[in-house]
Design a protein around this motif. Structure first.
Motif, mmCIF file in Angstrom:
data_model
loop_
_atom_site.group_PDB
_atom_site.id
_atom_site.type_symbol
_atom_site.label_atom_id
_atom_site.label_comp_id
_atom_site.label_asym_id
_atom_site.label_seq_id
_atom_site.Cartn_x
_atom_site.Cartn_y
_atom_site.Cartn_z
ATOM 1 N N TYR A 171 -40.239 -6.219 -32.491
ATOM 2 C CA TYR A 171 -40.594 -5.744 -32.408
ATOM 3 C C TYR A 171 -41.637 -6.593 -31.085
ATOM 4 N N LYS A 172 -42.335 -5.680 -30.057
ATOM 5 C CA LYS A 172 -42.618 -6.795 -28.425
ATOM 6 C C LYS A 172 -44.091 -6.332 -28.601
ATOM 7 N N TYR A 173 -45.205 -5.846 -29.274
ATOM 8 C CA TYR A 173 -46.171 -5.821 -29.477
ATOM 9 C C TYR A 173 -47.281 -5.650 -30.569
ATOM 10 N N PRO A 174 -46.772 -7.476 -31.120
ATOM 11 C CA PRO A 174 -47.937 -7.237 -32.273
ATOM 12 C C PRO A 174 -48.802 -7.648 -32.181
ATOM 13 N N HIS A 175 -49.229 -8.531 -31.112
ATOM 14 C CA HIS A 175 -50.881 -8.310 -31.741
ATOM 15 C C HIS A 175 -51.366 -7.697 -30.675
ATOM 16 N N MET A 176 -51.124 -6.933 -29.879
ATOM 17 C CA MET A 176 -51.553 -5.654 -29.541
ATOM 18 C C MET A 176 -52.368 -4.441 -30.453
ATOM 19 N N LEU A 177 -50.950 -4.393 -31.042
ATOM 20 C CA LEU A 177 -51.191 -3.163 -31.900
ATOM 21 C C LEU A 177 -52.390 -3.476 -32.839
ATOM 22 N N SER A 179 -54.722 -5.768 -32.984
ATOM 23 C CA SER A 179 -56.256 -5.934 -32.553
ATOM 24 C C SER A 179 -56.955 -4.562 -32.338
ATOM 25 N N THR A 180 -55.894 -3.785 -31.669
ATOM 26 C CA THR A 180 -55.999 -2.693 -31.228
ATOM 27 C C THR A 180 -56.761 -1.443 -32.962
ATOM 28 N N ALA A 219 -45.179 3.350 -34.823
ATOM 29 C CA ALA A 219 -45.086 2.204 -33.698
ATOM 30 C C ALA A 219 -43.508 0.724 -34.520
ATOM 31 N N ILE A 220 -43.558 1.423 -35.750
ATOM 32 C CA ILE A 220 -42.478 0.454 -36.142
ATOM 33 C C ILE A 220 -41.680 0.453 -36.980
ATOM 34 N N GLN B 188 -57.992 -4.800 -24.805
ATOM 35 C CA GLN B 188 -57.004 -5.206 -24.085
ATOM 36 C C GLN B 188 -56.522 -6.271 -22.890
ATOM 37 N N ASP B 200 -50.536 -9.348 -26.915
ATOM 38 C CA ASP B 200 -48.984 -10.040 -26.168
ATOM 39 C C ASP B 200 -48.793 -10.175 -24.642
ATOM 40 N N PHE B 211 -47.153 -0.381 -23.564
ATOM 41 C CA PHE B 211 -47.386 -0.066 -25.214
ATOM 42 C C PHE B 211 -48.388 1.090 -25.619
ATOM 43 N N LYS B 218 -44.893 7.814 -29.950
ATOM 44 C CA LYS B 218 -43.663 7.664 -30.876
ATOM 45 C C LYS B 218 -45.344 8.215 -32.530
#
Lengths: 223, 223
Positions: A171-177, A179-180, A219-220, B188, B200, B211, B218
């Motif tokens: 998964y490319k956006y773990p921190h973005m997800l 913190s969002t 998302a995941i 972000q 990220d 993202f 999704k």
DNA sequence: CAAATATAATAGTATTACTATCAATTATGC
DNA sequence: GCATAATTGATAGTAATACTATTATATTTG
């Protein structure tokens, strides 16, 4: 049941540990009440000193500014969340289950408890919801960050991101997800009280945590 | 190419329409520059009056406070976004395509143009990213809201939510999702500059819009 | 050109965010 | 138990902020 722990907050937020004295604990206890009641802009050290029957100068010996006090309070909150998270996911084998527990904790409402004599956890959460973004939405953010005052928050986001990566390491956006989700849930709680057109409310149940749990699962691609 | 339109902002943000005079347009033009450079906290009407070679009192005849000026600027931004959105989705039959265009617009970076003589759109977006939440994260939010000063933002969120509901009318959280995406993308962008551990980053491409497009697709199960 | 309106210049007020000083109190080390 | 140090409280002061008020001077409009 008081846990026999105390939350360590980055010393660069304060000149003197407020936990080390009665006055210090009073500053924390009453500032939480007052920031919640007045809002951060209308809160100041003169008003606080009157409430705790001390002096402005004495408060300045603990915190060089009200911004630093806010950094202390939010740092404490994130440290405490990390502690609660550690407990909630301990001994849970399934990373999916751990992730859902984490999102539930981070997006949920804190119920009032008395785990810490001088800190009202529910009121502190209200402050974090309404005021914490002011700690980094300013021109001082970079210099503060150099002193590590956001470390507790960054660590927590990292911890939850790692759980997520256990489930899907691609998964490319773990921190973005994450913190969002954290910041988003705070905003939704604020909107639900003050700008309900910006959110979706059901008077019988809290939709905020279910929304973010579903969002993360989709998302995941957890079904 | 200047569009022959002008963005109407709720009159409760101002005493006198700044668009109606040279001085008013100067206030807007220079305040955008100064808030961007100094940050909202360090910006004030005294400094602004010196920059535009006018007086504090003259500025107060347009805006009763710098908070009101911020409300004007953010209201203008959301009105302008609604206008751009209308253009971007006009004549597009597919609601999925319209939604993706909307999310791309709302989460993307504004490129500097000169559509409005006195407004730097890119700088205004920087202000919206870093400062706009201060317009509603305060104790005055309810009384301001009664005067309709957040109407432009609420309408935009409603417009995009409606596109989403065209695709899936059973989706329970349309407003939450859209406001989470808008506010999240702003955060972000701030984090990517100042607190990169919370996001990220790929130095070669912008990951923020991809993202949020993926997140929304999704969430409502568009493949 | 007169009247109305907008702007500029200046001054003033209450509050805020500190800083400095010094006296009074409390804790600690021997 | 007493000297010393550290902490706290009381008071005063400063520069900046967020306005308000007044009056003079332009500028626009009918």
């Amino acid at each position: 049941m008081l846990p026999n722990i105390n939350i360590q907050v980055n010393p660069n937020t304060h000149l003197k540990d407020p936990n080390s004295s009665e006055l210090g604990r009073n500053i924390i206890a009453k500032s939480i009440d007052m920031i919640d009641e007045l809002g951060f802009e209308h809160f100041n050290f003169r008003k606080l000193s009157k409430e705790i029957k001390s002096s402005e100068a004495s408060i300045y010996r603990y915190f060089t500014s009200k911004q630093k006090l806010l950094l202390y309070l939010t740092g404490w909150y994130w440290g405490w969340m990390e502690y609660k998270l550690t407990l909630k996911v301990a001994n849970i084998a399934s990373p999916e289950e751990r992730l859902i527990r984490a999102i539930t904790l981070l997006t949920g409402l804190v119920e009032e408890g008395s785990n810490f004599a001088h800190i009202s956890e529910a009121r502190l959460q209200k402050i974090v919801i309404a005021e914490s973004s002011k700690a980094y939405l300013n021109k001082e953010v970079d210099s503060e960050n150099e002193f590590g005052v956001f470390a507790d928050y960054k660590r927590l986001v990292g911890t939850v991101s790692d759980i997520l990566l256990e489930i899907d390491s691609t998964y490319k956006y773990p921190h973005m997800l994450i913190s969002t989700v954290i910041e988003g849930s705070h905003l939704q709680r604020h909107f639900s009280k003050h700008l309900p057109k910006l959110t979706d409310i059901d008077k019988n149940e809290d939709l905020i945590t279910p929304f973010y749990v579903e969002l993360v699962c989709k998302a995941i691609c957890i079904k």
